[in-house]
Design a protein around this motif. Structure first.
Motif, short mmCIF file in Angstrom:
data_model
loop_
_atom_site.label_atom_id
_atom_site.label_comp_id
_atom_site.label_asym_id
_atom_site.label_seq_id
_atom_site.Cartn_x
_atom_site.Cartn_y
_atom_site.Cartn_z
N VAL A 298 -5.42 15.35 -48.91
CA VAL A 298 -6.74 15.48 -49.51
C VAL A 298 -7.85 15.05 -48.56
O VAL A 298 -9.03 15.34 -48.80
N TRP A 301 -8.31 18.74 -47.28
CA TRP A 301 -8.28 19.87 -48.21
C TRP A 301 -9.49 19.83 -49.12
O TRP A 301 -9.78 18.83 -49.74
N ARG A 302 -10.19 20.95 -49.21
CA ARG A 302 -11.35 21.08 -50.09
C ARG A 302 -11.16 22.30 -50.99
O ARG A 302 -11.62 23.40 -50.68
N PRO A 303 -10.43 22.17 -52.09
CA PRO A 303 -10.24 23.33 -52.98
C PRO A 303 -11.56 23.77 -53.60
O PRO A 303 -12.47 22.97 -53.80
N ARG A 304 -11.66 25.05 -53.90
CA ARG A 304 -12.90 25.58 -54.48
C ARG A 304 -13.18 24.95 -55.84
O ARG A 304 -14.32 24.68 -56.19
N SER A 305 -12.14 24.73 -56.63
CA SER A 305 -12.28 24.08 -57.93
C SER A 305 -11.68 22.68 -57.83
O SER A 305 -10.55 22.44 -58.24
N GLN A 306 -12.45 21.78 -57.26
CA GLN A 306 -11.90 20.47 -56.91
C GLN A 306 -11.47 19.68 -58.13
O GLN A 306 -10.44 18.99 -58.11
N ALA A 309 -8.14 21.00 -59.48
CA ALA A 309 -7.05 20.58 -58.59
C ALA A 309 -6.73 19.10 -58.79
O ALA A 309 -5.56 18.69 -58.79
N HIS A 421 -15.57 21.31 -61.17
CA HIS A 421 -16.00 20.90 -59.84
C HIS A 421 -16.31 19.40 -59.74
O HIS A 421 -16.79 18.96 -58.69
N THR A 430 -18.67 21.69 -54.32
CA THR A 430 -17.93 22.54 -53.41
C THR A 430 -18.25 22.29 -51.96
O THR A 430 -17.85 23.03 -51.09
#
Length: 431
Positions: A298, A301-306, A309, A421, A430
């Motif tokens: 983490v 990692w930067r997921p679009r829907s943090q 996730a 988010h 984001t």
């Protein structure tokens, strides 16, 4: 209108962002936070060694640990208000000094006065509790917003590494040092936490109301609301963020049911199903190793829907109690705990980062104190409830209910508005 193209050299002229580990202000904060976390973890372990050496009875250990928890729960609430009212650095200093002062008192009372040890444990817990929200808010003052997720991941890596290596190191020291000396060593760790961190540099934050920048003003001091009012202001700020309330509800389920259930059931299953203590030791180690891996993941990692996730990671803790309900190979249980460890950090790091980003800077410590109050305060309550439930209904039904709660409550929390988010506006979550 025609535009002049930007030369490629100009596009790359700006230097890459410096690593968070090369930032001296952060490294000082990291060292102080790590020292406080290691001291917090070490105290119950060293007191357990005192029981093994017959310097403290089992009932006395329970009383001292309960006193520490009581001090923590009271002080974490007070500390949140103080850290928003005054300098966060000053709160870290004085709370760490209080915890450091408790160490020689515990050493003096060991084997002589249980009352003195209980009083010292209250002081130790108060120091631990008061510094937690102050450290959280000081991170927001020290680290720029775009670097906070890596900073929080680095904090987690230090804490998890201490948890992994700490027992072996303490056991090694115990071969050469007595329990009183180890308690004094805990006091030295608190002195590191007190004096090493620097002042926040205001990276992306505004001064807290009543902080050192304006506390000297008589008008501000006269207009300052009371403690109760300021604490309620923190609750109102938390209510402005539906994702935060949803996260607290999910934490309640996982801490009270999942974490507490596995804490009680894992030793029983290790003994009764597998006939060895190896499963207990291997599973707890796998959980810590998994958490280290989750923190490393983490950090970048930067997921679009943090938010989604993060809630999925929190729900992954459910595989730990689920594995204990099924007649699986011991390796499956160990693997399930590793998955749970990864998942918990996939939640923790974005959760801390979002809180530092979204909450009003002058109320950040108070809102953080609510988080710590839930996280630390409900674990003993869960342990008190789970043990009788297992005695009444059996291990498997209780674990099945707890596993279902770990899966379903975070899933429901993910459906709350703004949870996707961890932000009131999608663009904020984001970056």
């Amino acid at each position: 209108m025609a535009t002049t193209p930007v030369p490629a050299a100009a596009k790359s002229a700006s230097p890459p962002p410096r690593s968070i580990l090369r930032d001296s202000a952060f490294l000082r904060l990291w060292a102080g936070t790590t020292a406080s976390g290691l001291a917090t973890w070490a105290l119950p372990f060293v007191l357990g060694l005192a029981v093994l050496h017959r310097d403290l009875g089992a009932a006395g250990l329970g009383l001292v640990l309960a006193a520490r928890t009581a001090g923590f729960l009271v002080a974490v609430t007070v500390g949140g208000v103080l850290a928003d009212r005054h300098s966060r650095r000053a709160v870290v200093l004085w709370s760490s000094l209080a915890a450091a002062a408790a160490a020689p008192l515990l050493a003096a009372g060991l084997g002589r006065s249980l009352l003195l040890m209980a009083a010292a444990a209250v002081l130790a817990g108060a120091g631990q509790g008061a510094c937690r929200p102050a450290f959280q808010a000081l991170t927001a003052e020290t680290v720029a917003p775009e670097r906070r997720q890596r900073a929080n991941a680095a904090m987690t890596l230090a804490v998890r590494s201490s948890t992994l290596a700490g027992p072996a190191l303490t056991s090694l020291l115990a071969a050469f040092l007595d329990t009183r000396t180890l308690l004094l060593g805990i006091g030295l760790l608190w002195l590191v936490a007190a004096f090493v961190p620097g002042r926040g540099v205001g990276a992306g934050a505004v001064p807290a109301a009543g902080s050192a920048s304006d506390a000297s003003s008589p008008a501000v001091a006269a207009a300052r609301p009371g403690f109760r009012t300021e604490f309620l202001d923190g609750i109102r700020e938390a209510r402005r963020h539906p994702w935060f309330l949803a996260g607290l509800a999910a934490l309640v389920a996982v801490v009270t049911l999942g974490y507490s259930a596995t804490g009680v059931a894992l030793p029983l299953v290790s003994r009764d199903r597998y006939g060895t203590a190896w499963v207990l030791g291997a599973s707890t180690t796998a959980y810590t190793v998994g958490a280290l891996g989750g923190a490393l993941l983490v950090a970048r990692w930067r997921p679009r829907s943090q938010g989604w996730a993060a809630f999925a990671g929190l729900a992954a803790y459910g595989v730990a109690p689920l594995s204990l309900t099924l007649p699986v190979h011991a390796a499956v249980v160990v693997a399930a705990y590793a998955v749970a460890g990864v998942g918990i950090e996939l939640f923790n790091v974005p959760w801390f980062t979002a809180t530092q980003r979204e909450v009003a800077p002058d109320k950040l410590a108070r809102v953080s104190s609510l988080d710590f109050l839930v996280s630390y305060g409900l674990a003993p309550a869960g342990l008190a409830l789970i043990a009788p439930a297992i005695g009444a209904f059996g291990v498997t039904p209780v674990l099945a209910v707890c596993a279902a709660a770990c899966f379903l409550v975070p899933a429901g929390a993910a459906l709350v508005p703004t949870a996707r988010h961890f932000a009131r506006t999608p663009s904020a979550g984001t970056g």
